[in-house]
Write a protein that holds these residues in place. Structure first.
Motif, PDB file in Angstrom:
ATOM      1  N   UNK A 195       0.815  -1.216   0.000  1.00  0.00           N
ATOM      2  CA  UNK A 195       0.000   0.000   0.000  1.00  0.00           C
ATOM      3  C   UNK A 195       0.848   1.265   0.000  1.00  0.00           C
ATOM      4  N   UNK A 196       2.161   1.136  -0.018  1.00  0.00           N
ATOM      5  CA  UNK A 196       3.046   2.307  -0.049  1.00  0.00           C
ATOM      6  C   UNK A 196       3.327   2.683  -1.498  1.00  0.00           C
ATOM      7  N   UNK A 197       3.103   3.929  -1.821  1.00  0.00           N
ATOM      8  CA  UNK A 197       3.301   4.426  -3.175  1.00  0.00           C
ATOM      9  C   UNK A 197       4.743   4.916  -3.314  1.00  0.00           C
ATOM     10  N   UNK A 198       5.488   4.285  -4.226  1.00  0.00           N
ATOM     11  CA  UNK A 198       6.911   4.614  -4.363  1.00  0.00           C
ATOM     12  C   UNK A 198       7.149   6.080  -4.714  1.00  0.00           C
ATOM     13  N   UNK A 199       6.195   6.712  -5.386  1.00  0.00           N
ATOM     14  CA  UNK A 199       6.428   8.094  -5.817  1.00  0.00           C
ATOM     15  C   UNK A 199       6.348   9.067  -4.645  1.00  0.00           C
ATOM     16  N   UNK A 200       5.681   8.662  -3.575  1.00  0.00           N
ATOM     17  CA  UNK A 200       5.539   9.538  -2.414  1.00  0.00           C
ATOM     18  C   UNK A 200       6.749   9.403  -1.501  1.00  0.00           C
ATOM     19  N   UNK A 250      20.906   6.492 -10.417  1.00  0.00           N
ATOM     20  CA  UNK A 250      20.066   5.396 -10.862  1.00  0.00           C
ATOM     21  C   UNK A 250      18.713   5.444 -10.197  1.00  0.00           C
ATOM     22  N   UNK A 251      17.835   4.549 -10.630  1.00  0.00           N
ATOM     23  CA  UNK A 251      16.487   4.522 -10.085  1.00  0.00           C
ATOM     24  C   UNK A 251      15.889   3.135 -10.284  1.00  0.00           C
ATOM     25  N   UNK A 252      14.852   2.871  -9.515  1.00  0.00           N
ATOM     26  CA  UNK A 252      14.075   1.665  -9.741  1.00  0.00           C
ATOM     27  C   UNK A 252      13.045   1.939 -10.818  1.00  0.00           C
ATOM     28  N   UNK A 253      12.594   0.880 -11.471  1.00  0.00           N
ATOM     29  CA  UNK A 253      11.573   0.987 -12.508  1.00  0.00           C
ATOM     30  C   UNK A 253      10.605  -0.187 -12.336  1.00  0.00           C
ATOM     31  N   UNK A 254       9.591  -0.231 -13.182  1.00  0.00           N
ATOM     32  CA  UNK A 254       8.656  -1.356 -13.102  1.00  0.00           C
ATOM     33  C   UNK A 254       9.217  -2.610 -13.757  1.00  0.00           C
ATOM     34  N   UNK A 255      10.352  -2.519 -14.390  1.00  0.00           N
ATOM     35  CA  UNK A 255      10.987  -3.648 -15.050  1.00  0.00           C
ATOM     36  C   UNK A 255      12.018  -3.132 -16.023  1.00  0.00           C
ATOM     37  N   UNK A 256      12.673  -4.052 -16.745  1.00  0.00           N
ATOM     38  CA  UNK A 256      13.700  -3.629 -17.688  1.00  0.00           C
ATOM     39  C   UNK A 256      13.135  -2.832 -18.853  1.00  0.00           C
ATOM     40  N   UNK A 257      11.883  -3.077 -19.217  1.00  0.00           N
ATOM     41  CA  UNK A 257      11.330  -2.330 -20.343  1.00  0.00           C
ATOM     42  C   UNK A 257      11.307  -0.834 -20.051  1.00  0.00           C
ATOM     43  N   UNK A 258      10.830  -0.457 -18.869  1.00  0.00           N
ATOM     44  CA  UNK A 258      10.853   0.960 -18.509  1.00  0.00           C
ATOM     45  C   UNK A 258      12.283   1.452 -18.382  1.00  0.00           C
ATOM     46  N   UNK A 259      13.153   0.627 -17.804  1.00  0.00           N
ATOM     47  CA  UNK A 259      14.556   1.026 -17.653  1.00  0.00           C
ATOM     48  C   UNK A 259      15.188   1.294 -19.007  1.00  0.00           C
ATOM     49  N   UNK A 260      14.889   0.455 -20.007  1.00  0.00           N
ATOM     50  CA  UNK A 260      15.428   0.665 -21.354  1.00  0.00           C
ATOM     51  C   UNK A 260      14.880   1.947 -21.970  1.00  0.00           C
ATOM     52  N   UNK A 261      13.592   2.216 -21.740  1.00  0.00           N
ATOM     53  CA  UNK A 261      13.016   3.465 -22.243  1.00  0.00           C
ATOM     54  C   UNK A 261      13.735   4.672 -21.659  1.00  0.00           C
ATOM     55  N   UNK A 266       3.557   0.345  -6.307  1.00  0.00           N
ATOM     56  CA  UNK A 266       3.821  -0.072  -4.928  1.00  0.00           C
ATOM     57  C   UNK A 266       5.311  -0.163  -4.621  1.00  0.00           C
ATOM     58  N   UNK A 267       5.643   0.078  -3.374  1.00  0.00           N
ATOM     59  CA  UNK A 267       7.028  -0.046  -2.931  1.00  0.00           C
ATOM     60  C   UNK A 267       7.430  -1.462  -2.605  1.00  0.00           C
ATOM     61  N   UNK A 268       6.488  -2.417  -2.717  1.00  0.00           N
ATOM     62  CA  UNK A 268       6.749  -3.783  -2.257  1.00  0.00           C
ATOM     63  C   UNK A 268       7.938  -4.419  -2.959  1.00  0.00           C
ATOM     64  N   UNK A 269       8.029  -4.258  -4.284  1.00  0.00           N
ATOM     65  CA  UNK A 269       9.101  -4.936  -5.013  1.00  0.00           C
ATOM     66  C   UNK A 269      10.475  -4.341  -4.690  1.00  0.00           C
ATOM     67  N   UNK A 270      10.540  -3.039  -4.480  1.00  0.00           N
ATOM     68  CA  UNK A 270      11.819  -2.420  -4.106  1.00  0.00           C
ATOM     69  C   UNK A 270      12.258  -2.928  -2.735  1.00  0.00           C
ATOM     70  N   UNK A 271      11.320  -3.010  -1.808  1.00  0.00           N
ATOM     71  CA  UNK A 271      11.641  -3.544  -0.479  1.00  0.00           C
ATOM     72  C   UNK A 271      12.092  -4.990  -0.593  1.00  0.00           C
ATOM     73  N   UNK A 272      11.418  -5.769  -1.454  1.00  0.00           N
ATOM     74  CA  UNK A 272      11.808  -7.168  -1.642  1.00  0.00           C
ATOM     75  C   UNK A 272      13.201  -7.280  -2.250  1.00  0.00           C
ATOM     76  N   UNK A 273      13.565  -6.336  -3.144  1.00  0.00           N
ATOM     77  CA  UNK A 273      14.913  -6.356  -3.706  1.00  0.00           C
ATOM     78  C   UNK A 273      15.955  -6.104  -2.632  1.00  0.00           C
ATOM     79  N   UNK A 274      15.696  -5.125  -1.784  1.00  0.00           N
ATOM     80  CA  UNK A 274      16.643  -4.849  -0.706  1.00  0.00           C
ATOM     81  C   UNK A 274      16.737  -6.043   0.243  1.00  0.00           C
ATOM     82  N   UNK A 275      15.599  -6.649   0.563  1.00  0.00           N
ATOM     83  CA  UNK A 275      15.605  -7.852   1.404  1.00  0.00           C
ATOM     84  C   UNK A 275      16.498  -8.937   0.785  1.00  0.00           C
ATOM     85  N   UNK A 276      16.348  -9.159  -0.520  1.00  0.00           N
ATOM     86  CA  UNK A 276      17.110 -10.219  -1.185  1.00  0.00           C
ATOM     87  C   UNK A 276      18.597  -9.892  -1.206  1.00  0.00           C
TER      88      UNK A 276
END
Length: 474
Positions: free
Chosen positions: A93-98, A130-141, A331-341
């Motif tokens: 429920x956490x919005x990454x942009x905020x 650098x920044x997080x994105x929704x996936x490599x497609x956005x990162x490539x854009x 959501x911030x969930x995937x970024x948090x999961x990346x840091x966890x991993x």
């Protein structure tokens, strides 16, 4: 995302059909209570449903999806630890942009960027952006936008704003690069495949460059066959081009998969920011970064590689927080999961996980070869991915028949044709990910061995529509 249009021409279901579509047991209390009909599927229902009923309706329909763990087409992570799942549920429920409302989530994103900058040998990780994105497609854009804007700035006195630059890449690039060129009006210049070379040739790429070239894309791990493109050789060819012509062409490395493999399993392979010509790198955290979809990462060597006018700034606890993204709310969930991993595994943990995937891929490739019907194109010794085709003397069936029959057993193994210059070649591709164990690999082989006698007894390959032989770009 796919575009969807209505019901695909299907007639509207009858009232009797909708009545019978609802299991009486889905009633909130009494199975004999009147439940007139299931809710409509292509317009909002008039009345609400009990949550348990809504859940069962959606759950039952999703049973027709394939089993993600048996999907050997996708590079995307299909297994994570329960603790990661708990963290993700706590952060969905956490919005990454905020970033000012969720400063700790923003801090974890910043730490992930710093970790990747160090992993990819940035000359000064502290200054790498650098920044997080929704996936490599956005990162490539984003990386492509930065390349185009830098080109425009360098050539502002020679070209009007409407000038159309070009981007050089292999024909094997992921489809997001074709989208970038279409959306941002850049001419794609693609190096075709040739013979047994299934990815970009450095010298051929350099020959396609001119004063209108914004950059060259190198792929660290082609989706077609799992092979690494020779990034160092590509940079050397562009160094030679600059010496001869003065053209200074930057390189972006699309490391969607390989950027999270090579640092751990191929540390002596020079492909990253150790090469001065590499200006930016992207990866998919949700592929071999070992996080559920969707998270990606884009990094630039230094602030000079990311034009300032592309960066938006938001107030961050009274300070300045720069942002660069195509998306806003996510959501911030995937970024948090990346840091966890990253914390959970560290370098040695990642090395162990990726080595296991590569070992399974290499062993499985050899076992495919031992069946004597198949010829290996790659062996899983770069990405944990290999591609096979049928031998010339196999006339009774083809790779499309194999894919279709394996699907009957629950396995999703893609069959597809290669692009220009090798459209004669049809292959099966097997992607080995964390969670695809040696036991599962043996089960796949057992099913394949069981199918081969039937396939060999066919009079010929079954008919198929050439128009649907599209490549998998996962």
């Amino acid at each position: 995302m796919a575009l969807h249009q209505g019901r695909h021409g299907r007639p509207a279901p009858s009232e009797e059909h909708r009545r019978l579509a609802l299991n009486p047991f889905f009633g909130e209390a009494d199975p004999t209570a009147p439940m007139v009909a299931a809710p409509p599927t292509h317009r909002l229902p008039e009345d609400p449903l009990p949550p348990s009923t809504a859940y069962r309706l959606v759950h039952d329909e999703l049973m027709l999806d394939g089993n993600s763990r048996l999907n050997l087409a996708t590079f995307v992570t299909t297994w994570m630890e329960p603790q990661a799942g708990v963290l993700m549920s706590e952060c969905r429920d956490k919005n990454m942009i905020d970033k000012d409302e969720y400063p700790r989530t923003a801090e974890l994103e910043r730490r992930c960027v710093a970790m990747l900058a160090d992993l990819w040998n940035a000359p000064d990780p502290a200054s790498t952006v650098g920044c997080s994105t929704t996936g490599s497609s956005e990162a490539c854009m984003l990386a492509g936008m930065a390349l185009k804007r830098r080109w425009s700035a360098r050539n502002a006195d020679r070209y009007p704003a409407t000038a159309r630059p070009n981007l050089v890449m292999g024909v094997n690039v992921q489809v997001c690069w074709e989208k970038f060129c279409t959306f941002w009006e850049v001419e794609p210049r693609q190096v075709p495949m040739d013979g047994e070379r299934f990815h970009l040739d450095p010298q051929a790429a350099a020959e396609l460059c001119d004063e209108n070239t914004i950059g060259v894309v190198g792929i660290l791990g082609s989706t077609f066959d799992g092979s690494y493109e020779p990034i160092a050789d590509l940079c050397a060819a562009l160094d030679d081009l600059q010496e001869r012509t003065g053209l200074d062409i930057p390189v972006h490395v699309d490391g969607a998969s390989g950027a999270m493999i090579a640092p751990f399993l191929d540390p002596d392979l020079v492909w990253d920011f150790r090469l001065p010509r590499v200006s930016s790198i992207n990866t998919s955290g949700h592929k071999y970064g070992l996080v559920y979809p969707g998270v990606g990462w884009a990094l630039w060597r230094s602030p000079a590689e990311l034009p300032e006018e592309l960066v938006f700034r938001v107030n961050y606890l009274g300070g300045d927080m720069p942002t660069f993204a195509l998306n806003f709310s996510r959501p911030g969930a995937q970024v948090v999961a990346q840091y966890y991993t990253f914390l959970r595994l560290g370098r040695e943990g990642y090395r162990a996980v990726q080595q296991a995937s590569r070992d399974i891929a290499r062993r499985l490739a050899v076992q495919f070869e031992a069946l004597e019907d198949f010829r290996l194109l790659t062996r899983g010794d770069e990405l944990p991915v290999f591609a096979v085709t049928t031998k010339p003397d196999v006339q009774a069936y083809d790779v499309f028949d194999v894919s279709r029959r394996l699907r009957e057993r629950g396995w999703l193994v893609p069959a597809y044709t290669f692009p220009a210059n090798r459209q004669d070649l049809s292959v099966l591709r097997v992607v080995c990910r964390n969670g695809f164990s040696s036991d599962l690999a043996e089960l796949l082989l057992d099913d394949l061995r069981g199918l081969l006698p039937e396939l060999r007894s066919q009079p010929h390959p079954l008919h198929r529509d050439p128009g649907v032989q599209t490549a998998f770009h996962h």
